[in-house]
Design a protein around this motif. Structure first.
Motif, PDB file in Angstrom:
ATOM      1  N   SER A   1     -67.755 -66.817  57.502  1.00  0.00           N
ATOM      2  CA  SER A   1     -67.264 -67.559  56.348  1.00  0.00           C
ATOM      3  C   SER A   1     -68.369 -67.945  55.367  1.00  0.00           C
ATOM      4  O   SER A   1     -68.388 -69.050  54.826  1.00  0.00           O
ATOM      5  N   SER A   2     -69.280 -67.011  55.119  1.00  0.00           N
ATOM      6  CA  SER A   2     -70.362 -67.286  54.169  1.00  0.00           C
ATOM      7  C   SER A   2     -69.921 -67.119  52.725  1.00  0.00           C
ATOM      8  O   SER A   2     -70.480 -67.751  51.829  1.00  0.00           O
ATOM      9  N   GLY A   3     -68.939 -66.248  52.488  1.00  0.00           N
ATOM     10  CA  GLY A   3     -68.457 -66.029  51.128  1.00  0.00           C
ATOM     11  C   GLY A   3     -68.536 -64.571  50.726  1.00  0.00           C
ATOM     12  O   GLY A   3     -68.822 -63.694  51.544  1.00  0.00           O
TER      13      GLY A   3
ATOM     14  N   SER B   1     -72.417 -61.232  64.760  1.00  0.00           N
ATOM     15  CA  SER B   1     -71.737 -61.833  63.601  1.00  0.00           C
ATOM     16  C   SER B   1     -70.863 -60.804  62.889  1.00  0.00           C
ATOM     17  O   SER B   1     -70.271 -61.077  61.859  1.00  0.00           O
ATOM     18  N   ASN B   2     -70.782 -59.631  63.455  1.00  0.00           N
ATOM     19  CA  ASN B   2     -69.939 -58.552  62.959  1.00  0.00           C
ATOM     20  C   ASN B   2     -69.038 -58.069  64.092  1.00  0.00           C
ATOM     21  O   ASN B   2     -67.870 -57.770  63.880  1.00  0.00           O
ATOM     22  N   ASP B   3     -69.625 -58.014  65.283  1.00  0.00           N
ATOM     23  CA  ASP B   3     -68.943 -57.547  66.484  1.00  0.00           C
ATOM     24  C   ASP B   3     -68.663 -56.050  66.436  1.00  0.00           C
ATOM     25  O   ASP B   3     -67.855 -55.530  67.222  1.00  0.00           O
ATOM     26  N   GLY B   4     -69.342 -55.360  65.536  1.00  0.00           N
ATOM     27  CA  GLY B   4     -69.245 -53.915  65.447  1.00  0.00           C
ATOM     28  C   GLY B   4     -70.465 -53.342  64.769  1.00  0.00           C
ATOM     29  O   GLY B   4     -71.251 -54.060  64.151  1.00  0.00           O
TER      30      GLY B   4
ATOM     31  N   GLU C   1     -77.699 -67.080  52.178  1.00  0.00           N
ATOM     32  CA  GLU C   1     -76.562 -66.521  52.906  1.00  0.00           C
ATOM     33  C   GLU C   1     -75.301 -67.362  52.763  1.00  0.00           C
ATOM     34  O   GLU C   1     -74.207 -66.821  52.642  1.00  0.00           O
ATOM     35  N   ASN C   2     -75.449 -68.710  52.801  1.00  0.00           N
ATOM     36  CA  ASN C   2     -74.259 -69.550  52.643  1.00  0.00           C
ATOM     37  C   ASN C   2     -74.638 -70.881  51.990  1.00  0.00           C
ATOM     38  O   ASN C   2     -75.793 -71.100  51.611  1.00  0.00           O
TER      39      ASN C   2
ATOM     40  N   ASN D   1     -67.422 -70.451  64.028  1.00  0.00           N
ATOM     41  CA  ASN D   1     -68.531 -71.220  63.469  1.00  0.00           C
ATOM     42  C   ASN D   1     -69.051 -70.610  62.176  1.00  0.00           C
ATOM     43  O   ASN D   1     -69.036 -69.390  62.011  1.00  0.00           O
ATOM     44  N   GLU D   2     -69.558 -71.474  61.289  1.00  0.00           N
ATOM     45  CA  GLU D   2     -70.324 -70.972  60.154  1.00  0.00           C
ATOM     46  C   GLU D   2     -71.752 -70.688  60.624  1.00  0.00           C
ATOM     47  O   GLU D   2     -72.092 -70.920  61.786  1.00  0.00           O
ATOM     48  N   LEU D   3     -72.602 -70.212  59.723  1.00  0.00           N
ATOM     49  CA  LEU D   3     -73.915 -69.671  60.084  1.00  0.00           C
ATOM     50  C   LEU D   3     -74.751 -70.606  60.955  1.00  0.00           C
ATOM     51  O   LEU D   3     -75.193 -70.220  62.042  1.00  0.00           O
ATOM     52  N   PHE D   4     -74.994 -71.835  60.500  1.00  0.00           N
ATOM     53  CA  PHE D   4     -75.923 -72.694  61.219  1.00  0.00           C
ATOM     54  C   PHE D   4     -75.378 -73.076  62.592  1.00  0.00           C
ATOM     55  O   PHE D   4     -76.099 -73.069  63.589  1.00  0.00           O
ATOM     56  N   GLY D   5     -74.094 -73.394  62.675  1.00  0.00           N
ATOM     57  CA  GLY D   5     -73.488 -73.711  63.960  1.00  0.00           C
ATOM     58  C   GLY D   5     -73.446 -72.514  64.883  1.00  0.00           C
ATOM     59  O   GLY D   5     -73.638 -72.636  66.106  1.00  0.00           O
TER      60      GLY D   5
END
Length: 450
Positions: free
Chosen positions: A298-300, A323-326, A234-235, A82-86
């Motif tokens: 996938s924000s850029g 959103s990083n998982d680390g 952010e995007n 997903n992108e940010l909002f989703g």
């Protein structure tokens, strides 16, 4: 008085302008403050209480994380495409089950992972307060684990029914937000040099709070002389929301609500244009770069090279663990360097520039002049990585560069405020296996209960 000596350091990268890198270096610490940096014969003659021989190590200032959402370590590897909002809409209903215990344990686990990566100072942006969650939960975790901590009391007040993104059940009333933020400042904020705890005023984002709250929050922060932090640009959807809702680009919006100045830093800023970058440079407004998160959803690619060349203060952040998982801040510096080169310029960001962003740059963004470099009078926050490992094989000629170019390593030694927090690669202030078990149990409860 407690003293500590690190000696025979293979390579000491001070990040200080006067003596950036020293072979066979040494650091002498007294009561949490660096008293001397140089070679062994430049150290005080007295015997230190603790002595570390670091002949197989590269030593740098502790890395500084300027943007995070530690509670998200409970919800890694969800909303994978997903992108940010989703992504947010998928996770908000899960986070609605967050409790104070979950907040405390997740913060401690995220801090443990950060510390092991080389981080000694971190900010965290906690903006969701369901059930019994308070900012106090994270502050307690930081105090127990020994991390220098900037607790950003975040907030969301603009629910879906009022045109915002989050569901109504996870937002707060604005008078409650301001009152609790003031309480946190008065209870915990330490403005003194070498402070271990500071409070930041941090409404979440333009799409989750009102303009009135942004203005009131800025007024509160400046009344107490504390810093301000939020998400910005952010995007592409972030830009669309700003234009449709406010009739302004994000930088214009930030200026309009009083969120520009050397006491402000914004996370991401992937989509700032040249005019906005110029505004940030002129006003001293800071930016936190979060390269892995920006790639993951996938924000850029943030225009970091242009920001640096224009004079914008840039720091580094891992962003939320979902959103990083680390939580590996040294790896974030590596990704920052590599991502700027994707456009076709192999020298777009050097390894040492990436380390500077993660140390000096981040300190500047947080408004600190006592961390980020190793020099006399600075806080004794430094980390040591072993260079006799497989990852550094073939990189002995430049171990400082190897920190960024080679596979990211965990620290062998971490000293925070003069206290040994990691020794021989082992975290000294928490039982890590027990913490991991507690965290996984709570994560299952949270995810299964959504």
């Amino acid at each position: 008085m407690v003293t500590l000596l690190a000696k025979n350091i293979h390579t000491l990268a001070t990040m200080d302008d006067s003596r950036p890198e020293i072979k066979n270096g040494a650091i002498f610490v007294r009561d949490g403050v660096i008293e001397a940096v140089g070679t062994l014969d430049e150290m005080p003659s007295q015997t230190a209480d603790e002595i570390f021989d670091l002949s197989r190590h590269v030593v740098i200032p502790g890395l500084i994380n300027t943007h995070h959402h530690m509670y998200q370590s409970l919800t890694r590897v969800l909303a994978q495409d997903n992108e940010l909002f989703g992504w947010l809409k998928t996770l908000y209903p899960i986070w609605a089950g967050l409790t104070g215990e979950m907040t405390y344990i997740s913060a401690k686990l995220a801090m443990a992972e950060l510390i092991l990566s080389g981080c000694t100072t971190s900010s965290d942006h906690l903006y969701i307060y369901p059930n019994d969650v308070t900012i106090d939960d994270e502050i307690r975790a930081a105090q127990e684990i020994g991390m220098r901590f900037h607790a950003a009391r975040g907030s969301m007040s603009l629910g879906e029914s009022k045109g915002g993104l989050p569901p109504d059940r996870v937002v707060e009333e604005e008078d409650v937000i301001l009152k609790d933020t003031q309480r946190a400042i008065e209870t915990y904020h330490d403005p003194e040099r070498y402070a271990m705890t500071r409070i930041v005023v941090a409404p979440c984002s333009p799409f989750s709070v009102t303009q009135e709250l942004m203005r009131d929050a800025a007024e509160l922060a400046r009344e107490y002389n504390v810093h301000l932090h939020t998400h910005l640009a952010e995007n592409d959807n972030d830009i669309i929301f700003s234009r449709e809702t406010f009739g302004q680009r994000p930088g214009e919006y930030a200026e309009d609500v009083g969120w520009i100045g050397d006491d402000v830093w914004h996370a991401h800023c992937v989509k700032l244009n040249d005019a906005e970058i110029g505004l940030f440079a002129r006003s001293g407004t800071g930016v936190c770069h979060c390269p892995v998160s920006n790639m993951r959803i996938s924000s850029g690619i943030a225009p970091i090279r242009k920001m640096l060349d224009t004079g914008v203060k840039v720091g580094l952040g891992v962003d939320g663990t979902a959103s990083n998982d680390g939580n590996h801040l040294l790896n974030e510096a590596r990704m920052a360097m590599l991502l700027q080169r994707v456009g076709g310029e192999p020298d777009a960001l050097s390894g040492r520039e990436a380390l500077s962003i993660a140390t000096r740059g981040s300190a500047s963004v947080l408004g600190r002049d006592d961390v980020g470099v190793l020099a006399t009078g600075m806080a004794a926050d430094f980390v040591a990585y072993r260079i006799d490992t497989i990852a550094f094989a073939g990189a002995q000629h430049d171990p400082v560069g190897g920190l960024v170019f080679c596979q990211s390593q965990n620290v062998d030694l971490s000293v925070i405020n003069g206290r040994v927090v990691v020794k021989d690669g082992v975290l000294q202030t928490v039982d890590l296996p027990v913490l991991i078990e507690q965290h996984n149990r709570l994560s299952k409860i949270l995810i299964d209960g959504a």
